[in-house]
Motif scaffolding. Sequence first.
Motif, short mmCIF file in Angstrom:
data_model
loop_
_atom_site.label_atom_id
_atom_site.label_comp_id
_atom_site.label_asym_id
_atom_site.label_seq_id
_atom_site.Cartn_x
_atom_site.Cartn_y
_atom_site.Cartn_z
N THR A 43 0.82 -1.20 0.00
CA THR A 43 0.00 0.00 0.00
C THR A 43 0.86 1.26 0.00
O THR A 43 2.04 1.23 0.33
CB THR A 43 -0.97 -0.01 1.21
N PHE A 44 0.25 2.37 -0.40
CA PHE A 44 0.95 3.65 -0.53
C PHE A 44 -0.08 4.77 -0.44
O PHE A 44 -1.29 4.54 -0.53
CB PHE A 44 1.71 3.72 -1.86
N VAL A 45 0.40 6.00 -0.23
CA VAL A 45 -0.52 7.14 -0.09
C VAL A 45 0.06 8.35 -0.82
O VAL A 45 1.27 8.56 -0.84
CB VAL A 45 -0.79 7.45 1.40
N TYR A 46 -0.82 9.12 -1.47
CA TYR A 46 -0.38 10.32 -2.19
C TYR A 46 -1.55 11.28 -2.33
O TYR A 46 -2.67 10.99 -1.89
CB TYR A 46 0.19 9.94 -3.57
N LYS A 47 -1.29 12.42 -2.95
CA LYS A 47 -2.33 13.42 -3.19
C LYS A 47 -2.49 13.64 -4.68
O LYS A 47 -1.50 13.64 -5.42
CB LYS A 47 -1.97 14.74 -2.48
N THR A 48 -3.72 13.83 -5.15
CA THR A 48 -3.93 14.06 -6.57
C THR A 48 -3.29 15.38 -7.00
O THR A 48 -3.11 16.29 -6.19
CB THR A 48 -5.43 14.10 -6.91
N LYS A 49 -2.97 15.48 -8.29
CA LYS A 49 -2.36 16.69 -8.83
C LYS A 49 -3.26 17.90 -8.62
O LYS A 49 -2.79 19.03 -8.46
CB LYS A 49 -2.07 16.48 -10.32
N SER A 50 -4.58 17.66 -8.58
CA SER A 50 -5.54 18.75 -8.35
C SER A 50 -5.51 19.23 -6.90
O SER A 50 -6.11 20.25 -6.56
CB SER A 50 -6.95 18.27 -8.69
N ARG A 51 -4.82 18.44 -6.03
CA ARG A 51 -4.67 18.72 -4.59
C ARG A 51 -5.99 18.59 -3.82
O ARG A 51 -6.07 18.94 -2.64
CB ARG A 51 -4.07 20.12 -4.34
N LYS A 52 -7.02 18.09 -4.45
CA LYS A 52 -8.32 18.00 -3.81
C LYS A 52 -8.47 16.74 -2.97
O LYS A 52 -9.17 16.73 -1.97
CB LYS A 52 -9.43 18.05 -4.86
N TYR A 53 -7.79 15.65 -3.40
CA TYR A 53 -8.00 14.36 -2.74
C TYR A 53 -6.69 13.74 -2.24
O TYR A 53 -5.65 13.82 -2.91
CB TYR A 53 -8.65 13.37 -3.71
N LEU A 54 -6.78 13.11 -1.08
CA LEU A 54 -5.76 12.19 -0.60
C LEU A 54 -6.16 10.81 -1.11
O LEU A 54 -7.35 10.47 -1.14
CB LEU A 54 -5.71 12.18 0.93
N VAL A 55 -5.18 10.03 -1.52
CA VAL A 55 -5.46 8.72 -2.11
C VAL A 55 -4.61 7.64 -1.44
O VAL A 55 -3.40 7.79 -1.32
CB VAL A 55 -5.17 8.72 -3.63
N ILE A 56 -5.26 6.57 -1.01
CA ILE A 56 -4.55 5.38 -0.54
C ILE A 56 -4.70 4.32 -1.63
O ILE A 56 -5.80 3.99 -2.04
CB ILE A 56 -5.13 4.84 0.78
N GLY A 57 -3.55 3.82 -2.10
CA GLY A 57 -3.57 2.78 -3.12
C GLY A 57 -3.12 1.45 -2.55
O GLY A 57 -2.29 1.41 -1.63
#
Length: 692
Positions: A230-244
């Motif tokens: 698993t990993f975590v990042y933020k969308t380029k739009s900066r609107k969402y945090l994402v856990i993959g």
Amino acid sequence: MPTSETKIQPPIAAKKPTKLEKHGDVRVDNYFWLNDRENSEVIDYLKKENDYNDKMMAHTKKFQENLFEEMKSRIKEDDSSVPYKLNGYWYLTRYEKGKDYPIYSRKKETLEAQEEILFDCNKEAEGHSYFRLVGLSISPDNKLAAYGVDTVSRRKYTIRIKNLETGEIYPETIETTTGGSTWAADSKTLFYTKKDEETLRSDRIYRHVLGTSVTEDVEVFNEIDDTFSTFVYKTKSRKYLVIGSSSTLTSEYRILRADNPTGEFQIFQPRIRGVEYGIAHYNTDFYVLTNADKATNFKLMKVSEENTIKENWKDLIPHRDSVLLEDVEIFKDYLVISERDNGLNKINIKRWDGTADYYLPFDNETYTAYVSTNPDFDTKTLRYSYNSLTTPNSVIDFNMETKEKEVKKEQEVLGGKFDKNDYTSERVWATAQDGTLVPMSLVYRKGIKKDSNNPVLQYGYGSYGSTIDPYFSTVRLSLLDRGFIYAIAHIRGSEYLGRSWYDDGKLLKKKNTFTDFIDCSKFLIEQEYTSAHHLYAMGGSAGGLLMGAIVNMAPELYNGVVASVPFVDVVSTMLDDSIPLTTGEYDEWGNPNEEEYYTYMKSYSPYDNVAVEAVQKYPNMLVTTGLHDSQVQYWEPAKWVAKLRELKVDDNLLLLHTNMEAGHGGASGRFEALKEVAEEYAFLLDLESIKE
């Protein structure tokens, strides 16, 4: 060159039989005991092998030093990256003359502004034999930097937080992480990924609040399936945090508004075995790159952020049988699509309003082009990179509206001797034993004629769908200028010719990777590019497995082989789920707990097939590894060399070099790593009786 008549005797590892039984099949491993880095007898054996290597290569030491200086002299020591803009600051990475490590800095608003040093890794590395800083993550208010540091080369990073206004390093110390992290919109909440202490699998996502104890951090996700990481990042739009979460064949994502860090992540689309997808956000929609619905080469779909379940996904760019859709980059007015068609990179640019749709023009048949760093959302400028086997890398800013391009930087090759017009490249196609055409990219100095006396270095990898593109290398010039032809074999197991090219080189079709490489070698010999007396092979990690397989299957084709950090004890490693990466690899190699995969794996595993005919000659071989390697454990190459020493029936060189301070990537300094390349090249050149 030393021969068997030289008085130097190789170390002989003690034989301590260990019976390994699975599915009623018994393997006897005489060198299983080497699997213990805490055992002084193991360390002693590795040191003896290093000493033997030093003595056998002692006559090349001066040549190695000269090669090192030659390769170093081509590198611009006081180099700097092309700055990119993010959230009001220009960020750049630069090196200073004579120093091994990068300096990370930024300038506010304009490039004329005063430089602000974020990290000088040369100072940070003092007192450490290995140092790596990764995952630099700047808070939305631009005041803080989270970053990961590894001083062991085990890829267990410690995350720290620095106040960029005061220079203070905060007391929070977050250990055993991937090094990467991402900030919520409040610039106080940090999300990061923890690794399992033993397996090093990235298995949990935590939330940390600035100023609180790390012991109070909240676990927000636990990936319980041990075949996933698993990993975590933020969308380029900066609107969402994402856990993959991802395995070799399957992916799943969870999303949360970045301005609601204590909220609950929502599943984007639950995992379906065999369905891979990736997501990008724009306006009120997500764009989904996926192989769903039998889209082997992937397609692009679109879905509203309000209801992201798969039933609502709609085709935007449909699946194409002959074109692999590799990635997308989203801008305010443009969609940029990275594709691979007949092995070649293509970059397609489309305006959202439909008024423009075109490809960037490339005119070589062995080039590499890729979309570079583009963090700015509201821009008409696309940054991409281009290079080829004969052309140094260029970073190019392309105006997607006017189609004007500006070369921001072309890699400088110092030393005063390089002229790209002195070299030529070509792409050739070998016929594999099943009739499949396998491409190879070649580069050599102009004027070289087809002659069976030409030395050729054939490189390959062929696993995980990872494609070795035809890229430029200043280091490689040290071979080309001494008459070598360099060949990259684009064998099955990569995605060079699309996703099916990968599928045909994994699991129960893995042997295609090895036979493709061998058939490429035969082609080079048949076409008189070289002969078996002058053909050399090189590969690392899974490419080291490739080297181990080819020397068992067709040792007579090669005069020398370099196997770096080779994955050669396939069966035992894949049966040991305590070893880092093992469980996540089942979809790549198969799970040997199932008899069908066990039997197939055993039939090609290099360690299990050493001198399987009882009498076999092997090429000259240099094997390298790192004591702290977390990806291919040091004992695999150590056991392999020990077994080769016991069973091979030739006087050819067999050398093992263990870096006692490094891991999978070798030395950490930019110049220290060149010393390892110099050793490999000296080994090859010496076999060709090239002494200077």
